[in-house]
Design an enzyme around this catalytic site. Structure first.
Site, PDB file in Angstrom:
ATOM      1  N   HIS A  15     -37.188 -22.445 -19.840  1.00  0.00           N
ATOM      2  CA  HIS A  15     -36.084 -22.034 -18.982  1.00  0.00           C
ATOM      3  C   HIS A  15     -35.092 -21.176 -19.773  1.00  0.00           C
ATOM      4  O   HIS A  15     -35.179 -21.031 -20.990  1.00  0.00           O
ATOM      5  CB  HIS A  15     -35.370 -23.228 -18.335  1.00  0.00           C
ATOM      6  CG  HIS A  15     -34.431 -23.986 -19.220  1.00  0.00           C
ATOM      7  ND1 HIS A  15     -33.536 -24.915 -18.742  1.00  0.00           N
ATOM      8  CD2 HIS A  15     -34.237 -23.965 -20.566  1.00  0.00           C
ATOM      9  CE1 HIS A  15     -32.838 -25.429 -19.732  1.00  0.00           C
ATOM     10  NE2 HIS A  15     -33.234 -24.873 -20.853  1.00  0.00           N
ATOM     11  N   CYS A  34     -29.604 -22.515 -25.095  1.00  0.00           N
ATOM     12  CA  CYS A  34     -30.287 -22.488 -23.791  1.00  0.00           C
ATOM     13  C   CYS A  34     -30.088 -21.160 -23.066  1.00  0.00           C
ATOM     14  O   CYS A  34     -30.650 -20.937 -22.009  1.00  0.00           O
ATOM     15  CB  CYS A  34     -29.853 -23.660 -22.921  1.00  0.00           C
ATOM     16  SG  CYS A  34     -30.719 -25.190 -23.330  1.00  0.00           S
ATOM     17  N   HIS A  40     -37.014 -20.612 -23.705  1.00  0.00           N
ATOM     18  CA  HIS A  40     -37.395 -21.634 -24.688  1.00  0.00           C
ATOM     19  C   HIS A  40     -37.854 -22.831 -23.887  1.00  0.00           C
ATOM     20  O   HIS A  40     -37.606 -22.925 -22.679  1.00  0.00           O
ATOM     21  CB  HIS A  40     -36.189 -22.009 -25.581  1.00  0.00           C
ATOM     22  CG  HIS A  40     -35.080 -22.588 -24.791  1.00  0.00           C
ATOM     23  ND1 HIS A  40     -34.190 -21.816 -24.095  1.00  0.00           N
ATOM     24  CD2 HIS A  40     -34.760 -23.862 -24.503  1.00  0.00           C
ATOM     25  CE1 HIS A  40     -33.354 -22.584 -23.432  1.00  0.00           C
ATOM     26  NE2 HIS A  40     -33.685 -23.846 -23.655  1.00  0.00           N
ATOM     27  N   HIS A  42     -38.562 -27.107 -23.072  1.00  0.00           N
ATOM     28  CA  HIS A  42     -38.146 -28.501 -23.225  1.00  0.00           C
ATOM     29  C   HIS A  42     -39.302 -29.401 -22.798  1.00  0.00           C
ATOM     30  O   HIS A  42     -40.094 -29.040 -21.927  1.00  0.00           O
ATOM     31  CB  HIS A  42     -36.934 -28.823 -22.349  1.00  0.00           C
ATOM     32  CG  HIS A  42     -35.666 -28.195 -22.812  1.00  0.00           C
ATOM     33  ND1 HIS A  42     -34.957 -28.665 -23.896  1.00  0.00           N
ATOM     34  CD2 HIS A  42     -34.973 -27.116 -22.348  1.00  0.00           C
ATOM     35  CE1 HIS A  42     -33.873 -27.918 -24.064  1.00  0.00           C
ATOM     36  NE2 HIS A  42     -33.868 -26.955 -23.143  1.00  0.00           N
ATOM     37  N   ASP A  80     -44.877 -28.181 -14.504  1.00  0.00           N
ATOM     38  CA  ASP A  80     -45.444 -28.333 -15.848  1.00  0.00           C
ATOM     39  C   ASP A  80     -46.058 -27.016 -16.334  1.00  0.00           C
ATOM     40  O   ASP A  80     -46.805 -26.359 -15.607  1.00  0.00           O
ATOM     41  CB  ASP A  80     -46.516 -29.431 -15.839  1.00  0.00           C
ATOM     42  CG  ASP A  80     -47.000 -29.758 -17.250  1.00  0.00           C
ATOM     43  OD1 ASP A  80     -46.177 -29.764 -18.190  1.00  0.00           O
ATOM     44  OD2 ASP A  80     -48.213 -29.999 -17.416  1.00  0.00           O
ATOM     45  N   HIS A  81     -45.726 -26.631 -17.564  1.00  0.00           N
ATOM     46  CA  HIS A  81     -46.194 -25.385 -18.169  1.00  0.00           C
ATOM     47  C   HIS A  81     -45.804 -24.162 -17.347  1.00  0.00           C
ATOM     48  O   HIS A  81     -46.549 -23.184 -17.264  1.00  0.00           O
ATOM     49  CB  HIS A  81     -47.703 -25.426 -18.445  1.00  0.00           C
ATOM     50  CG  HIS A  81     -48.031 -26.293 -19.626  1.00  0.00           C
ATOM     51  ND1 HIS A  81     -47.936 -27.659 -19.581  1.00  0.00           N
ATOM     52  CD2 HIS A  81     -48.412 -25.981 -20.891  1.00  0.00           C
ATOM     53  CE1 HIS A  81     -48.249 -28.160 -20.765  1.00  0.00           C
ATOM     54  NE2 HIS A  81     -48.533 -27.156 -21.588  1.00  0.00           N
ATOM     55  N   GLU A 125     -33.696 -34.198 -20.831  1.00  0.00           N
ATOM     56  CA  GLU A 125     -34.015 -32.845 -21.303  1.00  0.00           C
ATOM     57  C   GLU A 125     -34.334 -32.880 -22.801  1.00  0.00           C
ATOM     58  O   GLU A 125     -35.166 -32.133 -23.295  1.00  0.00           O
ATOM     59  CB  GLU A 125     -32.850 -31.894 -21.035  1.00  0.00           C
ATOM     60  CG  GLU A 125     -33.191 -30.445 -21.349  1.00  0.00           C
ATOM     61  CD  GLU A 125     -32.091 -29.507 -20.914  1.00  0.00           C
ATOM     62  OE1 GLU A 125     -32.263 -28.835 -19.882  1.00  0.00           O
ATOM     63  OE2 GLU A 125     -31.039 -29.463 -21.586  1.00  0.00           O
TER      64      GLU A 125
HETATM   65 NI    NI Z   1     -32.621 -25.402 -22.752  1.00  0.00          NI
END
Ligand code: NI
Length: 136
Positions: A15, A34, A40, A42, A80-81, A125
């Site tokens: 995200h 972020c 990047h 999580h 996911d992914h 997170e």
């Molecule tokens: Ni982040």
């Protein structure tokens, strides 16, 4: 006889936190790492909590196999992914903070689980940052 049952799940997503109405400097100050322009990832840990009555016939509050299938279909397969900003309709115009992700997860699951069950979402997170939705 009201009892809470919990199911844990996990998904990995990329995200970027960014508010297009603010300038780059303000975004960087607000969202730090972020806000990285190239995204990047999580490793999100999800805990789904259901509260309901124990069914005298089964001894269950809710069939956990069915709950697992709902989480898989509604959340894991969707997020996911994935790059949340680019690959999902939910976060096309919504900043994918843990708060907003937890709320969207709640809404997606709420639509599949009978209202007689109370539903609460906990989303980690990072191991030290997590949110709970809704709050009563
Ligand atoms: Ni982040």
């Amino acid at each position: 006889m009201r009892t809470a049952v919990f199911r844990k799940a996990n998904f990995n997503s990329a995200h970027r936190l960014h508010n297009p109405q603010l300038d780059d400097k303000t975004n960087e100050a607000l969202f730090g790492l972020c806000n990285n322009p190239n995204y990047h990832g999580h490793n999100y840990d999800l805990i789904v909590k259901l509260i309901g009555e124990i069914n005298p016939q089964t001894g269950y509050v809710f069939d956990m196999k069915i709950l697992n299938d709902i989480i898989k279909e509604e959340i894991i397969e969707r997020f996911d992914h994935k790059n949340l900003n680019m690959d999902t309709v939910e976060f096309k115009n919504l900043n994918p903070t843990a708060e907003n992700i937890a709320r969207i997860i709640y809404e997606l699951l709420r639509s599949k689980i009978e209202v007689k069950y109370e539903l609460e979402i906990t989303l980690y997170e990072t191991p030290r940052n997590y949110v709970v939705y809704p709050v009563k």
